[in-house]
Design a protein around this motif. Structure first.
Motif, PDB file in Angstrom:
ATOM      1  N   ARG A 106       0.849  -1.199   0.000  1.00  0.00           N
ATOM      2  CA  ARG A 106       0.000   0.000   0.000  1.00  0.00           C
ATOM      3  C   ARG A 106       0.883   1.247   0.000  1.00  0.00           C
ATOM      4  N   GLY A 107       0.683   2.125  -0.977  1.00  0.00           N
ATOM      5  CA  GLY A 107       1.506   3.316  -1.114  1.00  0.00           C
ATOM      6  C   GLY A 107       2.789   3.083  -1.893  1.00  0.00           C
ATOM      7  N   GLY A 108       3.082   1.826  -2.263  1.00  0.00           N
ATOM      8  CA  GLY A 108       4.287   1.524  -3.022  1.00  0.00           C
ATOM      9  C   GLY A 108       4.177   1.983  -4.475  1.00  0.00           C
ATOM     10  N   THR A 109       5.327   2.209  -5.107  1.00  0.00           N
ATOM     11  CA  THR A 109       5.372   2.723  -6.478  1.00  0.00           C
ATOM     12  C   THR A 109       6.347   1.902  -7.313  1.00  0.00           C
ATOM     13  N   LEU A 110       5.988   1.680  -8.557  1.00  0.00           N
ATOM     14  CA  LEU A 110       6.885   1.059  -9.512  1.00  0.00           C
ATOM     15  C   LEU A 110       6.917   1.917 -10.773  1.00  0.00           C
ATOM     16  N   THR A 111       7.975   1.766 -11.568  1.00  0.00           N
ATOM     17  CA  THR A 111       8.130   2.539 -12.795  1.00  0.00           C
ATOM     18  C   THR A 111       8.400   1.601 -13.964  1.00  0.00           C
ATOM     19  N   THR A 112       7.952   2.039 -15.138  1.00  0.00           N
ATOM     20  CA  THR A 112       8.158   1.288 -16.366  1.00  0.00           C
ATOM     21  C   THR A 112       8.721   2.236 -17.416  1.00  0.00           C
ATOM     22  N   PRO A 113       9.972   2.061 -17.863  1.00  0.00           N
ATOM     23  CA  PRO A 113      10.539   2.920 -18.910  1.00  0.00           C
ATOM     24  C   PRO A 113       9.873   2.663 -20.260  1.00  0.00           C
ATOM     25  N   LEU A 114       9.693   3.741 -21.017  1.00  0.00           N
ATOM     26  CA  LEU A 114       9.103   3.680 -22.363  1.00  0.00           C
ATOM     27  C   LEU A 114      10.035   4.360 -23.359  1.00  0.00           C
ATOM     28  N   ARG A 115       9.934   3.946 -24.620  1.00  0.00           N
ATOM     29  CA  ARG A 115      10.734   4.561 -25.680  1.00  0.00           C
ATOM     30  C   ARG A 115       9.975   4.437 -26.992  1.00  0.00           C
ATOM     31  N   TYR A 116       9.908   5.553 -27.746  1.00  0.00           N
ATOM     32  CA  TYR A 116       9.199   5.550 -29.020  1.00  0.00           C
ATOM     33  C   TYR A 116       9.863   6.536 -29.983  1.00  0.00           C
ATOM     34  N   ARG A 117       9.611   6.335 -31.264  1.00  0.00           N
ATOM     35  CA  ARG A 117      10.177   7.237 -32.276  1.00  0.00           C
ATOM     36  C   ARG A 117       9.220   8.395 -32.489  1.00  0.00           C
ATOM     37  N   ASP A 118       9.734   9.623 -32.356  1.00  0.00           N
ATOM     38  CA  ASP A 118       8.878  10.800 -32.485  1.00  0.00           C
ATOM     39  C   ASP A 118       9.284  11.714 -33.632  1.00  0.00           C
ATOM     40  N   SER A 119      10.258  11.300 -34.453  1.00  0.00           N
ATOM     41  CA  SER A 119      10.634  12.102 -35.619  1.00  0.00           C
ATOM     42  C   SER A 119      11.424  11.226 -36.586  1.00  0.00           C
ATOM     43  N   ASP A 120      11.516  11.688 -37.825  1.00  0.00           N
ATOM     44  CA  ASP A 120      12.288  10.984 -38.839  1.00  0.00           C
ATOM     45  C   ASP A 120      13.710  11.522 -38.852  1.00  0.00           C
TER      46      ASP A 120
END
Length: 220
Positions: A106-120
């Protein structure tokens, strides 16, 4: 006498269970089988777009997930994340790697890294020493059809957009994403993207896949 022994045994058992729970902790992996799976509505979600690196065609982001429920919950697998425009194009998160089950207190936190292409990629500069006109030939040789310059109406000619190195427009541009807890069959929950300062941000996604790394719990 027998009654006193029974009361003493019960008290000793209660004390033992209390000590074991105190040592193991409610958020311990040993207690995970006793906890229900995390639900989408029982979690607090935050999507943060990180500062983009210069000359990069990709953008990093971070999905933070906190347990706001009254009890610990079991977080098993990748969460679902989608970014779309109405019923049109969409980009979905795809996990890479093997996620470990997390007993989220309860009250704990986890993180998930994300990565995506946003330009050519930026167009390559042209070589000033390379001639742009037709190839040079000896006087005895006549240029064939393939060496003639393209006309204004020819495919891939200088006036044709497809023949240029202009950057393509991104597939999706939206400031809202839909998230769902692992194994939750609900419709998901909309969350607003924000920058590192907490201000609303826009996601420009040029592919139909957002890469997601395994979730990790943040140590208290």
């Amino acid at each position: 006498m027998r009654r006193r022994s029974l009361v003493a045994a019960t008290a000793a058992l209660t004390l033992t269970v209390t000590l074991v729970l105190g040592l193991v902790g409610c958020g311990s992996p040993r207690m995970m089988p006793l906890h229900a799976a995390c639900t989408t509505k029982g979690l607090h979600w935050k999507l943060t777009l990180l500062k983009k690196k210069p000359d990069s065609t990709h953008r990093d982001a971070q999905l933070s997930i906190a347990n706001k429920g009254p009890e610990p919950c079991a977080f098993r697998g990748f969460p679902r994340l989608e970014v779309h425009i109405g019923k049109g194009p969409s980009s979905d998160a795809k996990g890479r790697g093997r996620p470990l089950p997390i007993d989220l207190p309860r009250g704990g936190t986890l993180t998930t890294p994300l990565r995506y292409r946003d330009s050519d990629p930026a167009p390559r500069p042209t070589d000033p020493n390379k001639p742009n006109g037709p190839h040079k030939h000896n006087g005895s040789h006549k240029p064939n059809e393939s060496s003639k310059p393209h006309g204004p109406n020819k495919p891939h000619g200088p006036n044709k957009p497809n023949g240029s190195n202009e950057p393509h427009s991104c597939l999706i541009s939206n400031g809202t994403a839909w998230v769902t807890a692992p194994h939750d069959r609900g419709h998901g929950q909309p969350i607003r993207a924000q920058d590192e300062a907490g201000k609303p941000a826009q996601m420009n996604i040029c592919e139909d896949t957002i890469w997601m790394s395994p979730p990790k719990e943040i140590a208290e």
